[in-house]
Design a protein around this motif. Structure first.
Motif, PDB file in Angstrom:
ATOM      1  N   GLU A  39       0.817  -1.219   0.000  1.00 24.05           N
ATOM      2  CA  GLU A  39       0.000   0.000   0.000  1.00 24.05           C
ATOM      3  C   GLU A  39       0.854   1.275   0.000  1.00 24.05           C
ATOM      4  OE1 GLU A  39      -3.204   0.090   2.897  1.00 24.05           O
ATOM      5  OE2 GLU A  39      -2.553   2.071   3.521  1.00 24.05           O
ATOM      6  N   ALA A  40       1.672   1.418   1.026  1.00 21.85           N
ATOM      7  CA  ALA A  40       2.437   2.654   1.197  1.00 21.85           C
ATOM      8  C   ALA A  40       3.489   2.434   2.268  1.00 21.85           C
ATOM      9  CB  ALA A  40       1.514   3.785   1.637  1.00 21.85           C
ATOM     10  N   HIS A  61      -2.918  -8.249   3.303  1.00 17.48           N
ATOM     11  CA  HIS A  61      -1.739  -7.486   3.691  1.00 17.48           C
ATOM     12  C   HIS A  61      -1.141  -8.085   4.972  1.00 17.48           C
ATOM     13  CE1 HIS A  61       0.851  -4.180   4.774  1.00 17.48           C
ATOM     14  NE2 HIS A  61       0.630  -3.659   3.587  1.00 17.48           N
ATOM     15  N   ASN A  98       5.720  -0.321  -3.422  1.00 17.14           N
ATOM     16  CA  ASN A  98       4.400   0.094  -2.933  1.00 17.14           C
ATOM     17  C   ASN A  98       3.659   0.887  -3.998  1.00 17.14           C
ATOM     18  OD1 ASN A  98       4.045  -0.671  -0.063  1.00 17.14           O
ATOM     19  ND2 ASN A  98       5.980   0.444   0.176  1.00 17.14           N
ATOM     20  N   PHE A 104       8.661  -2.183   3.155  1.00 16.26           N
ATOM     21  CA  PHE A 104       8.450  -3.402   3.941  1.00 16.26           C
ATOM     22  C   PHE A 104       9.669  -3.802   4.785  1.00 16.26           C
ATOM     23  CE2 PHE A 104       4.813  -4.071   1.061  1.00 16.26           C
ATOM     24  CZ  PHE A 104       3.869  -4.463   1.988  1.00 16.26           C
TER      25      PHE A 104
HETATM   26  N1  URA Z   1       2.913  -1.629   4.527  1.00 20.04           N
HETATM   27  C1  URA Z   1       2.978  -1.459   3.197  1.00 20.04           C
HETATM   28  O1  URA Z   1       1.977  -1.584   2.496  1.00 20.04           O
HETATM   29  N2  URA Z   1       4.145  -1.179   2.657  1.00 20.04           N
HETATM   30  C2  URA Z   1       5.258  -1.049   3.355  1.00 20.04           C
HETATM   31  O2  URA Z   1       6.301  -0.779   2.778  1.00 20.04           O
HETATM   32  C3  URA Z   1       5.176  -1.236   4.754  1.00 20.04           C
HETATM   33  C4  URA Z   1       3.999  -1.525   5.319  1.00 20.04           C
END
Ligand code: URA
Length: 299
Positions: free
Chosen positions: A146-147, A263, A185, A159
């Motif tokens: 996601e981000a 996720h 992401n 991540f």
């Molecule tokens: N969650 C995500 O979606 N991406 C990341 O990089 C870390 C946590």
């Protein structure tokens, strides 16, 4: 510094934490509201602010405090602060600029440079780092989350926090190491407070992401979580509906099978769902198995 100044600073820090700040993003505080009530969207030049003490002072500190004490005198630290800007272009213009910048990137290094100089995504103004990717530059499996969150923003890599560690354990259990995958992401900068990226933020990052997919040329794309699935599959359906169902997407000349799954951050909160995620990982592993030629071991 006097005891009283120390107390004032401690109270300001406490207030900053109470309103949700959870990580420093620069050595110099940005007082976004100082100097003329400019709404977000105005260009904000921290480099120029180095000579302007009003911008590095806490809001209201120019005036004496309620008890009439004079504010602590502070001068701007002599650091070369990065230029921080909120995107000023209209969403369409920003997406157009993103397309133009992404299209010309001949490789991932050029794409990273294009992202570093791109000013069309307002997430960049509040994040510390660009989180581009980790893993192999070219890989059979590309994973899109996601981000970036807080840990990712600090390290500048996707991540790497708790969710990332769970992801790594799942990948290892499926027989993959970082050398086999490319992880990124749907947006490249941390949204403030880890909120979900807005559709506008994901759309403005999308041309870069599409170019990244073309350059990585994965054999399979794995999307993690509802936000990435909604944005990349352009669907309004929730992740529990779309997960585990193979689809196919085209990026330029590249046609890639895509699977959405849960996720890892969700799996940390709801471990019972790990079984479904694991089935998705096995499905990806099957899809990546080298296909056996029809004549192999033939009669
Ligand atoms: N969650 C995500 O979606 N991406 C990341 O990089 C870390 C946590």
């Amino acid at each position: 510094m006097s005891d009283q100044d120390r107390q004032i600073l401690a109270a300001m820090l406490e207030w900053t934490l109470a309103v949700g700040a959870d990580a420093p993003v620069a050595d110099v505080a940005t007082n976004w509201l100082a100097d003329g009530q400019g709404p977000p969207g105005r260009e904000f030049d921290l480099a120029g602010a180095a000579s302007d003490t009003r911008r590095v002072m806490p809001a209201g500190a120019e005036r004496s405090d309620v008890r009439g004490h004079a504010p602590p005198t502070r001068t701007a630290p002599p650091v070369a602060a990065p230029l921080r800007k909120f995107a000023t272009a209209s969403p369409d213009a920003a997406i157009g600029a993103a397309r133009a910048a992404a299209r010309t990137a001949a490789n991932l290094d050029a794409l990273r440079t294009a992202l570093e100089t791109f000013e069309g995504c307002s997430l960049k103004a509040t994040a510390k780092s660009l989180c581009f990717y980790r893993g192999a530059p070219q890989a059979p499996l590309m994973i899109i989350g996601e981000a970036p969150g807080r840990d990712e923003d600090i390290e500048g890599k996707p991540f790497v926090g708790r969710a990332g560690q769970l992801l790594d354990r799942m990948l290892a259990a499926a027989g993959w190491s970082e050398a086999d995958i490319h992880i990124t992401n749907a947006v490249y900068w941390r949204p403030p407070g880890n909120r979900t990226p807005t559709p506008q933020e994901t759309e403005v990052c999308r041309p870069f992401l599409e170019r990244q997919i073309e350059l990585v040329a994965p054999r399979v794309l794995l999307l993690l979580g509802g936000s990435a699935a909604k944005q990349i599959l352009r669907t309004d359906e929730g992740i529990l509906k779309v997960r585990g169902k193979w689809q196919s997407l085209e990026f330029g000349q590249l046609k890639v099978p895509v699977l959405a799954s849960l996720h890892p951050a969700y799996l940390l909160r709801a471990p019972i769902a790990k079984r479904q995620a694991w089935l998705d990982f096995l499905s990806v592993r099957d899809a990546l198995k080298p296909s056996v030629p029809a004549t192999a071991g033939g009669a």
